[in-house]
Design a protein around this motif. Structure first.
Motif, mmCIF file in Angstrom:
data_model
loop_
_atom_site.group_PDB
_atom_site.id
_atom_site.type_symbol
_atom_site.label_atom_id
_atom_site.label_comp_id
_atom_site.label_asym_id
_atom_site.label_seq_id
_atom_site.Cartn_x
_atom_site.Cartn_y
_atom_site.Cartn_z
ATOM 1 N N GLU A 13 10.300 -14.810 22.895
ATOM 2 C CA GLU A 13 9.295 -13.825 21.570
ATOM 3 C C GLU A 13 7.462 -14.193 21.151
ATOM 4 O O GLU A 13 7.058 -13.799 21.153
ATOM 5 N N ASP A 14 8.097 -15.404 21.628
ATOM 6 C CA ASP A 14 6.638 -16.845 21.431
ATOM 7 C C ASP A 14 5.455 -16.013 22.001
ATOM 8 O O ASP A 14 4.129 -16.025 21.694
ATOM 9 N N GLU A 15 6.016 -16.090 23.550
ATOM 10 C CA GLU A 15 5.132 -15.276 24.418
ATOM 11 C C GLU A 15 4.113 -13.574 24.070
ATOM 12 O O GLU A 15 3.177 -13.473 24.489
ATOM 13 N N CYS A 16 5.330 -13.226 23.760
ATOM 14 C CA CYS A 16 4.962 -11.538 23.394
ATOM 15 C C CYS A 16 4.016 -11.806 22.085
ATOM 16 O O CYS A 16 2.916 -11.423 22.496
ATOM 17 N N GLY A 17 4.054 -12.967 21.702
ATOM 18 C CA GLY A 17 3.187 -13.025 20.325
ATOM 19 C C GLY A 17 1.836 -13.324 20.312
ATOM 20 O O GLY A 17 0.733 -12.970 20.146
ATOM 21 N N GLU A 18 2.278 -14.464 21.429
ATOM 22 C CA GLU A 18 0.795 -14.968 21.614
ATOM 23 C C GLU A 18 0.002 -14.485 22.661
ATOM 24 O O GLU A 18 -1.541 -13.206 22.375
ATOM 25 N N CYS A 19 0.311 -13.628 23.806
ATOM 26 C CA CYS A 19 -0.592 -12.062 23.915
ATOM 27 C C CYS A 19 -0.995 -11.181 23.023
ATOM 28 O O CYS A 19 -2.049 -11.133 23.088
ATOM 29 N N LEU A 20 0.051 -10.768 22.596
ATOM 30 C CA LEU A 20 -1.108 -9.837 21.009
ATOM 31 C C LEU A 20 -1.761 -10.322 20.013
ATOM 32 O O LEU A 20 -2.612 -9.755 20.217
ATOM 33 N N LEU A 21 -1.708 -11.708 20.056
ATOM 34 C CA LEU A 21 -2.479 -12.408 19.204
ATOM 35 C C LEU A 21 -3.492 -12.587 20.125
ATOM 36 O O LEU A 21 -4.609 -12.332 19.500
ATOM 37 N N SER A 22 -3.215 -12.505 21.183
ATOM 38 C CA SER A 22 -4.654 -13.346 22.271
ATOM 39 C C SER A 22 -5.868 -11.638 22.249
ATOM 40 O O SER A 22 -7.052 -11.787 22.404
ATOM 41 N N LEU A 23 -4.872 -10.891 22.068
ATOM 42 C CA LEU A 23 -5.445 -9.171 22.131
ATOM 43 C C LEU A 23 -6.162 -8.794 21.521
ATOM 44 O O LEU A 23 -7.479 -8.533 21.271
ATOM 45 N N ALA A 24 -5.570 -9.772 19.667
ATOM 46 C CA ALA A 24 -6.129 -9.245 18.492
ATOM 47 C C ALA A 24 -7.712 -10.104 18.709
ATOM 48 O O ALA A 24 -8.595 -9.147 18.085
ATOM 49 N N HIS A 25 -7.566 -11.126 19.409
ATOM 50 C CA HIS A 25 -9.002 -12.404 18.950
ATOM 51 C C HIS A 25 -9.873 -11.154 20.136
ATOM 52 O O HIS A 25 -11.052 -11.311 19.963
ATOM 53 N N GLN A 26 -9.862 -10.509 21.579
ATOM 54 C CA GLN A 26 -10.382 -10.181 22.347
ATOM 55 C C GLN A 26 -10.892 -9.052 21.901
ATOM 56 O O GLN A 26 -12.267 -8.536 21.868
ATOM 57 N N MET A 27 -10.634 -7.902 20.881
ATOM 58 C CA MET A 27 -11.147 -7.031 20.403
ATOM 59 C C MET A 27 -11.377 -7.423 19.548
ATOM 60 O O MET A 27 -12.449 -6.829 18.884
ATOM 61 N N GLU A 28 -11.140 -8.417 18.205
ATOM 62 C CA GLU A 28 -12.369 -9.339 17.315
ATOM 63 C C GLU A 28 -13.743 -9.520 18.161
ATOM 64 O O GLU A 28 -14.649 -9.083 17.762
ATOM 65 N N VAL A 29 -13.879 -10.108 18.873
ATOM 66 C CA VAL A 29 -14.759 -10.372 19.677
ATOM 67 C C VAL A 29 -16.127 -9.302 20.353
ATOM 68 O O VAL A 29 -16.464 -9.435 20.532
ATOM 69 N N HIS A 30 -15.054 -8.570 20.489
ATOM 70 C CA HIS A 30 -15.484 -7.255 21.195
ATOM 71 C C HIS A 30 -15.476 -5.956 20.068
ATOM 72 O O HIS A 30 -15.829 -4.564 20.808
ATOM 73 N N HIS A 31 -15.771 -6.417 19.089
ATOM 74 C CA HIS A 31 -15.982 -5.703 18.175
ATOM 75 C C HIS A 31 -14.853 -4.300 18.292
ATOM 76 O O HIS A 31 -15.483 -3.232 17.948
ATOM 77 N N ASN A 32 -13.393 -4.480 17.891
ATOM 78 C CA ASN A 32 -12.658 -3.076 17.538
ATOM 79 C C ASN A 32 -11.708 -3.732 16.800
ATOM 80 O O ASN A 32 -11.178 -4.116 17.130
ATOM 81 N N PRO A 33 -12.385 -3.521 15.316
ATOM 82 C CA PRO A 33 -11.856 -3.973 14.213
ATOM 83 C C PRO A 33 -10.396 -3.488 14.228
ATOM 84 O O PRO A 33 -9.558 -4.203 13.643
ATOM 85 N N LEU A 34 -10.597 -1.979 14.426
ATOM 86 C CA LEU A 34 -9.528 -1.020 14.388
ATOM 87 C C LEU A 34 -7.976 -2.250 15.304
ATOM 88 O O LEU A 34 -6.745 -2.400 14.312
ATOM 89 N N MET A 35 -8.323 -2.259 16.535
ATOM 90 C CA MET A 35 -7.258 -3.120 17.372
ATOM 91 C C MET A 35 -7.375 -4.508 17.309
ATOM 92 O O MET A 35 -6.101 -4.870 17.438
#
Lengths: 603, 178, 274
Positions: free
Chosen positions: B26-48
């Motif tokens: 569960e934690d792995e999944c959460g961390e991966c999704l959080l990492s994706l959230a950060h990636q989207m934030e850095v790359h200016h895709n706020p919706l994602m």
């Protein structure tokens, strides 16, 4: 002194001897033993060498100057030249100028005397040096040394002491053989009628014959200074003329709990010491021009990431591979300006072989205190010179890096904008302060930043810490008074000091400024020191006058500036400096002349 | 959607084994999704960024509950065990190699669902195969929870249009850095 | 919660990576933090040293001491640090261009020197940070803007080079399986001497076809060999995208030149007396 070096009575307090030979004749050993014997007897002196390009068996000349007073440089001519043979002697002709009327002693089998020598020599004496060596069961260099010692008046006890020191480890048999050779040389000399020459060559008694003396090389002293100041990690790649510094350091470092690592190249050297110093261990490398060029990118990283490192750069003739075995003061420009971007850092220069001890230790102190790289510009002349010195005290340097205590997570700012520009450095192992040192421009928290404000603030911080530091009086050796001043840097100090001494005896007082700290340039102190000076002679061993241009760029210089400069491998000599001063007094006109080249063309 | 069922975990015998494995999944999944959230934030895709953060939160909450249910002694062993999973990567791992800076919710849901499906399969496999009753009960509970999460996501996905063909088009070229 | 237990998140710095979404290097970061948690290292006892390039950005993202130095020079900086501070866990990291091209000489000598540290080479077969020029591992016929018809130059085999040059631990891993990579990192750190892990790490921007690697990986096709010669043969004969540990040697790590029969400063002064 006059324009043409004369063999005169002054030789009694200072005498210069050259021994030349090839094919394994051992003339370097003979010169070193002469110096050791003289030191044991209480004289001062130096010994240098010039060699051909061969690894073994090449032509070589050992140049020795002995004196009753401390000397740091050669005279401009040699009073006695001893030749085991003349093979390829022309390679040294410009460096080994025989004094007018000087004495030449040569082996009977050596062949013809080179024509320029024939003209200058007062007497040429052919002696059966090789034959005598064979008969004595010894070697020709020992016979030659026996001749020289007899002429100069080196006590036999001191000569024997030097021989025992030199050969004891190789067995008593070799010691006895060398002593037999020395005696044979003395006997050969005494058979000849050399009374006139002996009068000119015989040294005055030393002032304090019983005082112990050291024999040091600049490379050894640089190594000693570094280890004494706390350097415990050295990474380096072999290069002439820095390799013997490294060889001296390896065992001493191991005994002190440090280490010397031979790197795969100079790029590795500089980056290894950046790594070790990032880890908190005072670190150093040593190299020469080509290696320094390769290290420039690394030095820029050390500036940006504020990691202290010391690079001892033993200058040789450049550019490119240049003249690896001979000296020049031409790495000043690259040392000052070789890094891309704006990269404030320290550049220092030892003034003599003995001064390598203090200057290198000081460089470690400054680099550590200011978290900046320091380049020490030694050169082949003082680095590989053997110099007689009074025993040297270990310099009282205080080496202390400002480090950070453990702190709360995310509270630590590696590049905090402090008033003095120095920020406490967290060493790996310190809890809470984890950061990434970076060659990318960064903010106070070490995170990369391309913001104009961060760049401006960091540039100013890195400049401020060097600019505002109190360097004290060691930035230069300043001596004497007068309206004429001679300014120089690094190893040219030796001939400048000697010229001032000679001029003083002639009733001419000059001011000498021998600079040890070249960057940051102590502009205020320098201008204050030059206050009242009307004529400034800038002396340097450089064809283009790098030092003069540097001074002109930053300082208000006196109205009349005279450039005394020429390329290596011939060093600036005391007589050249003296001549420049005399001309300045007589001339009083702004000029830039290559005085020495006019006097003694190389080709 | 095809479900590849394979033996993912070498030895889950005790409740401690199961809790630790479930937490890591569960934690792995959460961390991966959080990492994706950060990636989207850095790359200016706020919706994602927002979507991935919400999806991450689903798994992070689940992980936190599993963690809370653990005996304190078990907790210090979580990262002391071999991290390797048989067959392929951790069942909770999101295929972050499929991410794109211009990706849209349709991609995000599908990416998350493929990981959620594998988590479901993981619980399912344990529920079927374990001989430990306590482990089976917990596996069935967690299978029900992830199944509910999957249903919720599938319903949301059904309301989202498929992206246009050139969804990943960018007029500007990549930027040169160092 | 037990204070002594460290979580992978404890090893994340909080700085958000600038890597492209989809970049394989995220998996390496994830694996590295998992490995540190598994080893239960104190963050302050770890140093991550890198050069320049996308992969070399990794130190700033790890909660540990970091040195982001010069292009190609991660290995000498890491060696200097480890030799000076042997109690630290030192990781060197970089990309295929950084380590195999501009840093190629250091790579060879790091292998033969065998300082106890771990190198992670993130291989994407392209220069990402300078916009997609061919790297030493790019296939000869792969078209780039610089060489639209390919380089016609044979790719460098980093694994074999590491083996021949004397690395004490050699493995390949795939960033798409961070847990497997984490375990390999754990083994590499624990193994004495110089460990090389080549990580297949796709560049989704300049080589989007590398996303397909996840379907082509021959997982654990490489297993520890009995000799360097066997390891070389295994690397040569295994499928191109094989992962696994191929070599665990037993050379003693280099910790410096050791005792060189020298004297301390105070005792060496006598040697200068004439």
């Amino acid at each position: 002194m006059s324009d043409t070096p004369q063999d005169n009575a002054a030789a009694r307090e200072s005498v210069s001897v050259a021994i030349t030979g090839s094919g394994g004749a051992g003339v370097i050993t003979a010169g070193e033993m002469l110096l050791a014997a003289a030191a044991h007897a209480g004289w001062h002196g130096i010994q240098t060498r010039s060699v051909g390009p061969q690894i073994r068996g090449g032509e070589a000349v050992s140049m020795v100057r002995l004196a009753t007073f401390p000397v740091e440089a050669h005279d401009d001519a040699f009073h006695l030249l001893v030749a085991v043979d003349w093979r390829n002697f022309d390679r040294f002709a410009a460096e080994v100028l025989l004094a007018q009327g000087g004495l030449v002693i040569m082996d009977k089998a050596a062949g013809d005397v080179p024509p320029p020598l024939k003209e200058r020599a007062g007497k040429i004496l052919s002696l059966p040096l090789s034959k005598a060596a064979k008969e004595a069961g010894s070697r020709v260099n020992m016979v030659a040394l026996g001749c020289i010692a007899a002429l100069l008046g080196i006590p036999e006890s001191s000569l024997e002491h030097a021989a025992r020191r030199r050969f004891a480890a190789k067995g008593e048999k070799l010691v006895e053989a060398s002593l037999a050779g020395l005696r044979a040389g003395r006997d050969l000399t005494m058979q000849e009628d050399l009374a006139d020459h002996i009068a000119n060559l015989r040294l005055d008694r030393p002032e304090k014959p019983d005082k112990p003396r050291w024999i040091v090389s600049g490379n050894q002293m640089a190594g000693l200074g570094a280890v004494h100041a706390g350097v415990r990690f050295v990474a380096a790649y072999p290069i002439t003329p820095a390799s013997d510094l490294l060889e001296w350091m390896t065992p001493v470092l191991s005994a002190e709990g440090g280490m010397l690592v031979q790197a795969e190249d100079e790029l590795a050297s500089i980056n290894m010491i950046i790594g070790s110093s990032f880890g908190g261990v005072p670190s150093m490398t040593a190299t020469s021009g080509p290696g320094l060029a390769l290290m420039m990118e690394g030095l820029g990283l050390a500036v940006s990431a504020e990691i202290p490192v010391v690079v001892v750069n033993v200058q040789r003739g450049g550019p490119s591979t240049g003249i690896p075995t001979k000296s020049e003061q031409t790495d000043l420009n690259i040392a000052l300006c070789g890094m891309h971007g704006e990269a404030p850092h320290l550049v220092l220069a030892p003034l003599s072989a003995a001064d390598c001890l203090f200057t290198t230790a000081w460089a470690v102190e400054l680099a550590e205190a200011l978290q900046a790289p320091a380049i020490v510009l030694s050169d082949q002349k003082i680095a590989q010179m053997k110099a007689i010195s009074d025993p040297l005290p270990l310099p009282a340097v205080k080496v202390a890096r400002k480090v950070s205590e453990a702190c709360a997570p995310h509270a630590y700012k590696r590049y905090a904008l402090t008033e003095d520009g120095v920020s406490p450095m967290a060493l790996p192992g310190t809890p809470g302060c984890m950061y990434t040192a970076d060659g990318l421009e960064h903010g106070e928290n070490a995170v990369p930043s391309s913001r104009a404000e961060d760049h401006a603030a960091m540039l100013e911080k890195r400049a401020r810490k060097l600019r505002n530091h109190d360097y004290g009086p060691a930035w230069a050796e300043v001596n004497g008074e007068g309206e004429i001043a001679v300014i120089c840097w690094g190893s040219t100090a030796g001939p400048v000091h000697e010229a001032a001494r000679v001029l003083a005896r002639e009733g001419i007082s000059i001011r000498t400024v021998s600079m040890r700290l070249l960057s940051p340039l102590p502009i205020e102190a320098l201008e204050e020191t030059l206050a009242g000076v009307k004529t400034l002679i800038v002396a340097e061993n450089s064809h283009s006058g790098q030092f003069l241009h540097y001074l002109r760029a930053w300082c208000d210089l006196p109205q009349e500036v005279i450039s005394l400069k020429h390329a290596g491998p011939r060093p600036i000599t005391a007589p050249e400096v003296r001549r420049a001063v005399i001309d300045a007094i007589g001339g009083g006109r702004m000029q830039e002349s290559n005085i020495a080249l006019k006097e003694a063309p190389v080709s | 959607m095809t479900r590849r069922i394979q033996k993912t975990v070498p030895d889950i015998e005790t409740l401690e084994d199961f809790h630790i494995a479930a937490y890591l999944v569960e934690d792995e999944c959460g961390e991966c999704l959080l990492s994706l959230a950060h990636q989207m934030e850095v790359h200016h895709n706020p919706l994602m960024a927002e979507l991935f953060e919400r999806l991450a939160d689903m798994r992070k909450r689940s992980a936190a509950e599993i963690f809370a249910a653990m005996e304190p002694e078990w907790r210090k062993n979580i990262y002391m065990r071999d991290l390797r999973w048989l067959g392929e990567s951790c069942p909770g791992a999101v295929d972050i190699l499929s991410a794109h800076y211009r990706m849209q919710p349709w991609h995000g849901y599908r990416l998350a669902l493929s990981a959620f499906d594998r988590i479901h399969d993981f619980y399912d496999e344990i529920a079927v195969e374990t001989e430990n009753d306590a482990v089976r009960r917990h596996a069935i509970d967690l299978r029900a929870r992830i199944a509910a999460d999957i249903r919720a996501l599938e319903e949301e996905l059904a309301t989202i249009p498929e992206p246009e063909a050139a969804w990943d088009h960018d007029d500007d070229p990549p930027m040169i850095q160092e | 919660m037990n204070e002594a237990m460290r979580k992978p998140n404890d090893f994340k710095s909080g700085v958000k990576p600038i890597w492209c979404p989809g970049c394989g290097d995220y998996g390496v970061l994830s694996a590295l933090t998992k490995a540190f948690a598994r080893l239960n290292c104190a963050p302050e006892k770890i140093a991550v040293v890198s050069g320049i390039g996308c992969a070399a950005r990794i130190p700033a993202y790890v909660n540990a001491y970091g040195l982001h130095g010069l292009h190609g020079r991660a290995l000498p900086a890491a060696a200097g640090l480890k030799l000076a501070r042997p109690e630290l866990t030192v990781i060197a990291a970089g990309g295929d261009g950084d380590i195999y091209s501009i840093g190629g000489n250091h790579f060879i000598h790091a292998c033969r020197r065998n300082v106890d540290m771990t190198l992670i080479v993130m291989d994407n077969r392209i220069y990402g940070m300078t916009k997609g020029q061919p790297s030493p591992t790019t296939e000869p016929d792969y078209p780039t803007h610089l060489y639209p018809a390919g380089t016609h130059v044979q790719p460098l085999d980093g694994m074999s080079l590491a083996l021949v040059a004397g690395a004490n631990f050699v493995a390949r891993a795939f960033t798409g399986d961070p847990n497997d990579l984490a375990e390999i990192i754990v083994e590499a750190i624990r193994h004495p001497g110089f460990s090389v892990i080549e990580v297949l790490s796709p560049c989704v921007t300049f080589r989007p076809e590398e996303r397909e690697w996840k379907h082509q990986i021959a997982r654990h096709a490489l297993t520890p060999a009995g000799s360097v010669a066997e390891a070389l043969a295994a690397v040569a004969s295994a499928p191109e995208l094989s992962t696994g540990i191929v070599w665990k040697g037993n050379r003693p790590p280099y910790t410096g030149p050791g005792d060189q029969a020298g004297k301390r400063v105070q005792d060496v002064l006598d040697s200068f007396v004439a």
